[in-house]
Design an enzyme around this catalytic site. Structure first.
Site, PDB file in Angstrom:
ATOM      1  N   ARG B  52       0.814  -1.208   0.000  1.00 16.53           N
ATOM      2  CA  ARG B  52       0.000   0.000   0.000  1.00 16.53           C
ATOM      3  C   ARG B  52       0.854   1.268   0.000  1.00 16.53           C
ATOM      4  O   ARG B  52       0.670   2.166  -0.817  1.00 16.53           O
ATOM      5  CB  ARG B  52      -0.866  -0.041   1.253  1.00 16.53           C
ATOM      6  CG  ARG B  52      -1.898   1.009   1.386  1.00 16.53           C
ATOM      7  CD  ARG B  52      -2.643   0.748   2.678  1.00 16.53           C
ATOM      8  NE  ARG B  52      -3.098  -0.637   2.736  1.00 16.53           N
ATOM      9  CZ  ARG B  52      -4.240  -1.057   2.228  1.00 16.53           C
ATOM     10  NH1 ARG B  52      -5.033  -0.211   1.645  1.00 16.53           N
ATOM     11  NH2 ARG B  52      -4.574  -2.330   2.301  1.00 16.53           N
ATOM     12  N   THR B  53       1.809   1.325   0.908  1.00 19.55           N
ATOM     13  CA  THR B  53       2.652   2.514   1.019  1.00 19.55           C
ATOM     14  C   THR B  53       3.517   2.684  -0.235  1.00 19.55           C
ATOM     15  O   THR B  53       3.678   3.791  -0.758  1.00 19.55           O
ATOM     16  CB  THR B  53       3.546   2.418   2.271  1.00 19.55           C
ATOM     17  OG1 THR B  53       2.702   2.217   3.401  1.00 19.55           O
ATOM     18  CG2 THR B  53       4.353   3.674   2.477  1.00 19.55           C
ATOM     19  N   LYS B  81      22.196 -10.275   0.861  1.00 17.96           N
ATOM     20  CA  LYS B  81      23.603 -10.698   0.813  1.00 17.96           C
ATOM     21  C   LYS B  81      24.402 -10.035   1.932  1.00 17.96           C
ATOM     22  O   LYS B  81      25.621 -10.143   1.972  1.00 17.96           O
ATOM     23  CB  LYS B  81      24.215 -10.323  -0.533  1.00 17.96           C
ATOM     24  CG  LYS B  81      23.556 -11.023  -1.700  1.00 17.96           C
ATOM     25  CD  LYS B  81      24.313 -10.725  -2.992  1.00 17.96           C
ATOM     26  CE  LYS B  81      23.465 -10.998  -4.211  1.00 17.96           C
ATOM     27  NZ  LYS B  81      23.142  -9.758  -4.947  1.00 17.96           N
ATOM     28  N   ARG B 102      11.540   2.010   3.388  1.00 22.71           N
ATOM     29  CA  ARG B 102      10.887   1.337   4.501  1.00 22.71           C
ATOM     30  C   ARG B 102      11.817   0.235   4.988  1.00 22.71           C
ATOM     31  O   ARG B 102      12.453  -0.451   4.178  1.00 22.71           O
ATOM     32  CB  ARG B 102       9.565   0.709   4.062  1.00 22.71           C
ATOM     33  CG  ARG B 102       8.772   0.195   5.244  1.00 22.71           C
ATOM     34  CD  ARG B 102       7.478  -0.366   4.746  1.00 22.71           C
ATOM     35  NE  ARG B 102       6.591  -0.748   5.816  1.00 22.71           N
ATOM     36  CZ  ARG B 102       5.588  -0.002   6.243  1.00 22.71           C
ATOM     37  NH1 ARG B 102       5.377   1.185   5.734  1.00 22.71           N
ATOM     38  NH2 ARG B 102       4.797  -0.453   7.187  1.00 22.71           N
ATOM     39  N   HIS B 130       6.325   6.938  10.916  1.00 22.54           N
ATOM     40  CA  HIS B 130       5.750   6.798   9.583  1.00 22.54           C
ATOM     41  C   HIS B 130       5.181   8.178   9.221  1.00 22.54           C
ATOM     42  O   HIS B 130       3.973   8.371   9.183  1.00 22.54           O
ATOM     43  CB  HIS B 130       4.653   5.731   9.628  1.00 22.54           C
ATOM     44  CG  HIS B 130       4.204   5.258   8.281  1.00 22.54           C
ATOM     45  ND1 HIS B 130       4.738   5.744   7.105  1.00 22.54           N
ATOM     46  CD2 HIS B 130       3.281   4.346   7.932  1.00 22.54           C
ATOM     47  CE1 HIS B 130       4.142   5.128   6.094  1.00 22.54           C
ATOM     48  NE2 HIS B 130       3.260   4.281   6.568  1.00 22.54           N
TER      49      HIS B 130
END
Ligand SMILES: [Zn+2]
Lengths: 136, 309
Positions: B52-53, B81, B102, B130
């Protein structure tokens, strides 16, 4: 060693009673091979009781560590048996590489090469992780 | 100096107002902005999935005529990695003009910002911040209520772990004449440090309630969050309590006719679908506003629009 006669080194005085051993460990004094005296529970007019540390060597002292553990402590620098400088400490604004963040979700737990850093909060008492803001 | 957005409180009230004004202008006249970021690139670095974000950010950049690149979870990135955030960002900031990131670890965007040549937007770091969700919430209130002051705001559900609530609370207490009603079970009350820093320190009036129905009539705004099963010590407590924090048409009977219902989405069952048709339900419009707020933010961070401090 005569604990009253430091020739070249430091006297950390006015340490809050009971904090000397913590300071001893955090300053890494157990790794030194010079004379070090830990004096506990000395009667004090100002504090009631206090601890004192004496170090007979010109080691690098992290004053932030001292300010963090016992902000009222004083550090006297001794050269040739004389006090050449006396420093009053306060709680440092930042602590770099001294404390470790205990929040398992903090970026400091996984990011390689990232130094631990804590910042003094607005309340003037608690230190919080610079990254996740968890209290120390 | 490169500006970043890591925490909503990095922005002054004046800057937030400027961003919300710009977002509203874009919302009303999107065509005026459709080439504003032509030939510019947004990198979406999503070290944990949040479709969504991510879509909201990508839609924002595409709506400005820009391009997007990035990855949508850690498994498809070099983090798998073992590459550090610092190294990833040092590389990617040479490929893009702005980064939305994020990450599951708290504080990761701060590390990114320190190593980036371009603006970094925190698109959520664990349970921490957020800020674009908060900007979205603020735009929703401003658009739908016409003002960001003199409101009685009910925050309902999980006030303990709900980061959107803490962030919104921090942002709203900076406006005048606000009053808060904290509605939650005892287990999920607002944490002490948030109460101290956001409410006690600012002297903003607030009350607490275990019952949504009892306080419903006072509210100008109801911000719903999810009460999650895993937050409870025992199943019985959860089953006993969960329904009291589910919004239904019956509970809405005593609500003001112009009360707003917000929710950061995704919802599970905390708002009954029967509520969706109620004109007071604005959570889908809220999600749409998120696109415009992100457009405004990208324009501001890229220096295309000046936001007065
Ligand atoms: Zn931390």
């Amino acid at each position: 060693m005569n604990i009253d006669s430091i020739r070249d080194g430091y006297v950390i005085d006015h340490i809050a009673a009971g904090k000397a051993m913590r300071l001893y460990q955090m300053l890494g004094l157990d790794g030194l091979d010079c004379p070090v005296a830990v004096i506990k529970n000395v009667p004090s007019r100002k504090l009631g009781r206090k601890d004192i540390l004496k170090i007979d060597s010109r080691v690098d002292l992290d004053l932030d560590v001292i300010g963090y553990v016992s902000p009222n402590a004083t550090v006297s620098v001794i050269r040739d048996g004389k006090v050449t400088e006396k420093r009053h400490l306060a709680m440092p604004q930042r602590l770099v590489g001294i404390l470790t963040c205990r929040n398992p979700r903090c970026i400091t737990t996984t990011e390689q090469g990232l130094r631990q850093e804590f910042v003094l909060s607005a309340d003037g008492r608690t230190y919080c992780c610079k990254y996740c803001e968890s209290p120390a | 100096m490169t500006r970043h957005l890591l925490n909503i409180l990095d922005l002054s009230v004046g800057e937030i107002d400027g961003l919300l004004r710009l977002a509203s202008e874009i919302y009303d006249r999107p065509a005026d902005y459709r080439d504003a970021c032509r030939h510019q690139i947004l990198a979406t670095l999503f070290f944990e999935p949040s479709t969504r974000t991510r879509l909201s950010f990508e839609s924002a950049m595409l709506s400005l005529g820009g391009n997007v690149l990035g990855f949508s979870d850690a498994a498809s990135s070099s983090a798998r990695k073992g590459e550090s955030v610092a190294d990833t960002v040092a590389v990617v900031s040479g490929y893009a003009d702005v980064i939305a990131m994020r990450h599951p670890k708290e504080g990761a965007p701060m590390v990114a910002a320190a190593h980036s040549l371009v603006p970094v937007i925190n698109a959520g770091d664990g349970g921490h911040y957020h800020p674009t969700q908060t900007l979205t919430d603020l735009m929703t209130v401003r658009r739908e209520k016409g003002r960001l002051s003199g409101l009685t705001v009910g925050l309902c559900g999980d006030l303990k772990f709900g980061r959107t609530v803490h962030s919104l609370l921090g942002a709203l207490t900076r406006y005048g004449g606000m009053r808060f009603v904290l509605i939650s079970p005892d287990e999920l009350r607002l944490p002490e440090f948030v109460r101290r820093n956001c409410l006690d320190a600012t002297g903003v009036p607030y009350t607490e309630s275990r019952s949504l129905e009892e306080v419903m009539g006072e509210l100008d705004l109801l911000y719903m969050t999810r009460v999650q099963r895993e937050r409870f010590f025992n199943e019985e407590e959860y089953l006993r309590l969960k329904d009291s924090y589910v919004l239904t048409p019956e509970k809405l009977r005593s609500a003001k006719p112009d009360m707003l219902i917000l929710h950061p989405l995704p919802r599970v069952n905390e708002i009954s679908t029967e509520v969706d048709a109620d004109p007071r339900a604005c959570y889908f419009r809220q999600a749409h506003y998120g696109r415009y707020v992100r457009m405004a933010l990208i324009l501001a961070l890229l220096g295309k629009e000046k936001i007065e401090p």
